[in-house]
Design a protein around this motif. Structure first.
Motif, PDB file in Angstrom:
ATOM      1  N   ARG A  58       0.833  -1.209   0.000  1.00 45.16           N
ATOM      2  CA  ARG A  58       0.000   0.000   0.000  1.00 45.16           C
ATOM      3  C   ARG A  58       0.867   1.258   0.000  1.00 45.16           C
ATOM      4  NH1 ARG A  58      -3.981  -0.049   4.793  1.00 45.16           N
ATOM      5  NH2 ARG A  58      -2.150  -0.886   5.881  1.00 45.16           N
ATOM      6  N   SER A  59       2.132   1.101   0.306  1.00 45.09           N
ATOM      7  CA  SER A  59       3.107   2.187   0.231  1.00 45.09           C
ATOM      8  C   SER A  59       4.329   1.650  -0.488  1.00 45.09           C
ATOM      9  CB  SER A  59       3.482   2.669   1.640  1.00 45.09           C
ATOM     10  OG  SER A  59       4.145   1.631   2.353  1.00 45.09           O
ATOM     11  N   THR A  63       9.107   3.601   2.097  1.00 50.89           N
ATOM     12  CA  THR A  63       8.272   4.108   3.184  1.00 50.89           C
ATOM     13  C   THR A  63       8.024   3.032   4.225  1.00 50.89           C
ATOM     14  OG1 THR A  63       7.192   5.686   1.698  1.00 50.89           O
ATOM     15  CG2 THR A  63       6.029   5.127   3.738  1.00 50.89           C
ATOM     16  N   TRP A  64       7.745   1.815   3.772  1.00 50.46           N
ATOM     17  CA  TRP A  64       7.513   0.697   4.691  1.00 50.46           C
ATOM     18  C   TRP A  64       8.749   0.421   5.541  1.00 50.46           C
ATOM     19  CZ3 TRP A  64       9.702  -4.390   4.192  1.00 50.46           C
ATOM     20  CH2 TRP A  64       9.132  -5.357   5.036  1.00 50.46           C
ATOM     21  N   ARG A  67       9.175   3.056   8.157  1.00 46.74           N
ATOM     22  CA  ARG A  67       8.223   2.874   9.247  1.00 46.74           C
ATOM     23  C   ARG A  67       8.781   1.899  10.272  1.00 46.74           C
ATOM     24  NH1 ARG A  67       2.484   0.560   7.593  1.00 46.74           N
ATOM     25  NH2 ARG A  67       2.518   2.515   6.424  1.00 46.74           N
ATOM     26  N   ARG A 157       8.819  13.932   8.199  1.00 47.04           N
ATOM     27  CA  ARG A 157       8.149  14.954   7.389  1.00 47.04           C
ATOM     28  C   ARG A 157       9.146  15.831   6.632  1.00 47.04           C
ATOM     29  NH1 ARG A 157       4.612  16.022   5.197  1.00 47.04           N
ATOM     30  NH2 ARG A 157       3.460  17.777   6.052  1.00 47.04           N
ATOM     31  N   LEU A 162       7.859  12.476   3.796  1.00 51.72           N
ATOM     32  CA  LEU A 162       6.674  11.632   3.819  1.00 51.72           C
ATOM     33  C   LEU A 162       5.444  12.490   4.093  1.00 51.72           C
ATOM     34  CD1 LEU A 162       7.938   8.527   5.837  1.00 51.72           C
ATOM     35  CD2 LEU A 162       7.974   8.909   3.374  1.00 51.72           C
ATOM     36  N   ARG A 163       4.300  12.045   3.603  1.00 58.93           N
ATOM     37  CA  ARG A 163       3.059  12.776   3.826  1.00 58.93           C
ATOM     38  C   ARG A 163       2.608  12.624   5.277  1.00 58.93           C
ATOM     39  NH1 ARG A 163       2.109  10.095  -0.978  1.00 58.93           N
ATOM     40  NH2 ARG A 163       0.756   8.584   0.105  1.00 58.93           N
ATOM     41  N   GLU A 166       0.995   9.356   6.006  1.00 60.47           N
ATOM     42  CA  GLU A 166       1.930   8.238   6.098  1.00 60.47           C
ATOM     43  C   GLU A 166       2.606   8.214   7.466  1.00 60.47           C
ATOM     44  OE1 GLU A 166       3.579   7.495   1.617  1.00 60.47           O
ATOM     45  OE2 GLU A 166       4.208   9.362   2.600  1.00 60.47           O
ATOM     46  N   GLU A 169       0.107   7.061  10.168  1.00 60.95           N
ATOM     47  CA  GLU A 169      -0.092   5.612  10.146  1.00 60.95           C
ATOM     48  C   GLU A 169       1.114   4.885  10.724  1.00 60.95           C
ATOM     49  OE1 GLU A 169      -1.133   2.006   6.979  1.00 60.95           O
ATOM     50  OE2 GLU A 169      -0.944   4.077   6.280  1.00 60.95           O
ATOM     51  N   ALA A 170       2.313   5.378  10.410  1.00 59.90           N
ATOM     52  CA  ALA A 170       3.535   4.723  10.885  1.00 59.90           C
ATOM     53  C   ALA A 170       3.673   4.809  12.397  1.00 59.90           C
ATOM     54  CB  ALA A 170       4.749   5.345  10.210  1.00 59.90           C
TER      55      ALA A 170
END
Length: 326
Positions: A58-59, A63-64, A67, A157, A162-163, A166, A169-170
């Motif tokens: 999903r990312s 990004t994953w 996280r 950020r 990253l948004r 995102e 959620e992380a």
């Protein structure tokens, strides 16, 4: 292990490995310690390898992976004290006429070798994500004044771009929580005067000055060293909590308390840390053997050397690929 599983493992490794230097830089920014950062990178990659089959795409993989790395760092930093530099302790500049007193109880901020962040070849795509500004020692020192969560939000950020969704959620936050945390982090970082973008001299000027600095130290020529310093130079040297300001004060410090006494007592080996020039300093002991003494990181400005951080930490030499003796 079945052959098919081995092939799958190799695919995961080949997918994750290009981000290793980038993740290492992130863990270093979070902790301020190169050895802790390396341990956290290993933990991040172990967790990523174990959980890759659950990755839902999903990312992006990047990004994953960030996280995972951020949460590994947050878990590690829970209840741990920050790592300052002497200038970050809030005390005024010290009088160089007083003998420096060591403080080994404080966990001091450490430098990171450039070789841990960038190769000597033209940067790979993932290396371009590690800007020199994002690993400058002044920036890392300022991050230490933030809570671990503020540090994570600001880095995700502002540095990783990253948004807010995102990051939320992380870290298990709301978007509003991310934005308010970032606002508080910006306010705290804004109190650091050292974060102004430095003015760099041209390459030829810097090369000449560094060569003269090496000669002055190896000749133990204190007046020559002072001549190379900016008038308002700042000198600090963990694990000594005192710091010094002004070329004359630094001259007094070196001339009074340095254990070297003559030409050849010190030998310097050029290196680099946090995107800045550095010198490994070796001090002569006994019958001519020079042992690891301190690691100096220099910020060179148009008016001379503006800042020196000298770590009395021979254990750092190995990470820089430097021998313990000459």
């Amino acid at each position: 292990m079945p052959v098919s599983q081995t092939a799958a493992d190799l695919d995961v490794v080949s997918l994750l490995d290009p981000f290793r230097r980038e993740v290492r830089a992130h863990c270093y920014r979070m902790t301020g310690c190169l050895h802790e950062a390396e341990d956290l990178v290993q933990e991040t990659y172990l967790r990523a390898w174990r959980s890759f089959q659950d990755f839902e795409h999903r990312s992006s993989v990047r990004t994953w992976l960030y996280r995972i790395a951020t949460n590994v760092c947050l878990n590690y930093l829970d209840q741990r004290r920050r790592r300052p530099l002497p200038t970050g302790l809030g005390a005024p500049a010290t009088d160089a006429g007083h003998r420096p007193e060591e403080d080994t109880s404080t966990r001091w901020l450490e430098p990171v070798p450039d070789t841990w962040l960038w190769t000597s070849e033209p940067p790979h795509p993932e290396e371009r994500a590690i800007s020199r500004e994002s690993v400058r020692i002044a920036f890392i020192a300022a991050l230490q004044h933030l809570t671990a969560q503020q540090r994570a939000v600001l880095l995700m950020r502002d540095v990783l771009a990253l948004r807010a969704g995102e990051v939320a959620e992380a870290l298990g936050l709301s978007v509003a929580g991310v934005n308010s945390t970032l606002q508080r982090a910006h306010a705290r970082m804004g109190e650091s005067a050292d974060l102004a973008t430095p003015t760099e001299p041209d390459t030829q000027q810097q090369r000449r000055l560094l060569a003269a600095y090496l000669r002055a130290f190896e000749n133990y020529d204190v007046p020559a060293i002072v001549e190379l310093l900016a008038a308002d130079v700042v000198w600090e040297m963990p694990p000594f909590p005192g710091w010094y300001q002004g070329a004359a004060q630094v001259g007094t410090l070196i001339g009074t308390w340095c254990p070297a006494r003559g030409i050849g007592d010190m030998r310097l080996a050029p290196t680099s840390a946090n995107g800045l020039p550095a010198f490994a300093v070796y001090l002569r002991e006994g019958a001519g053997l020079h042992r690891a003494f301190q690691l100096q990181q220099l910020h060179v400005g148009p008016n001379g050397i503006e800042r020196v951080t000298a770590w009395f930490a021979p254990e750092l030499f190995a990470a820089f690929g430097l021998p313990s003796t000459l």
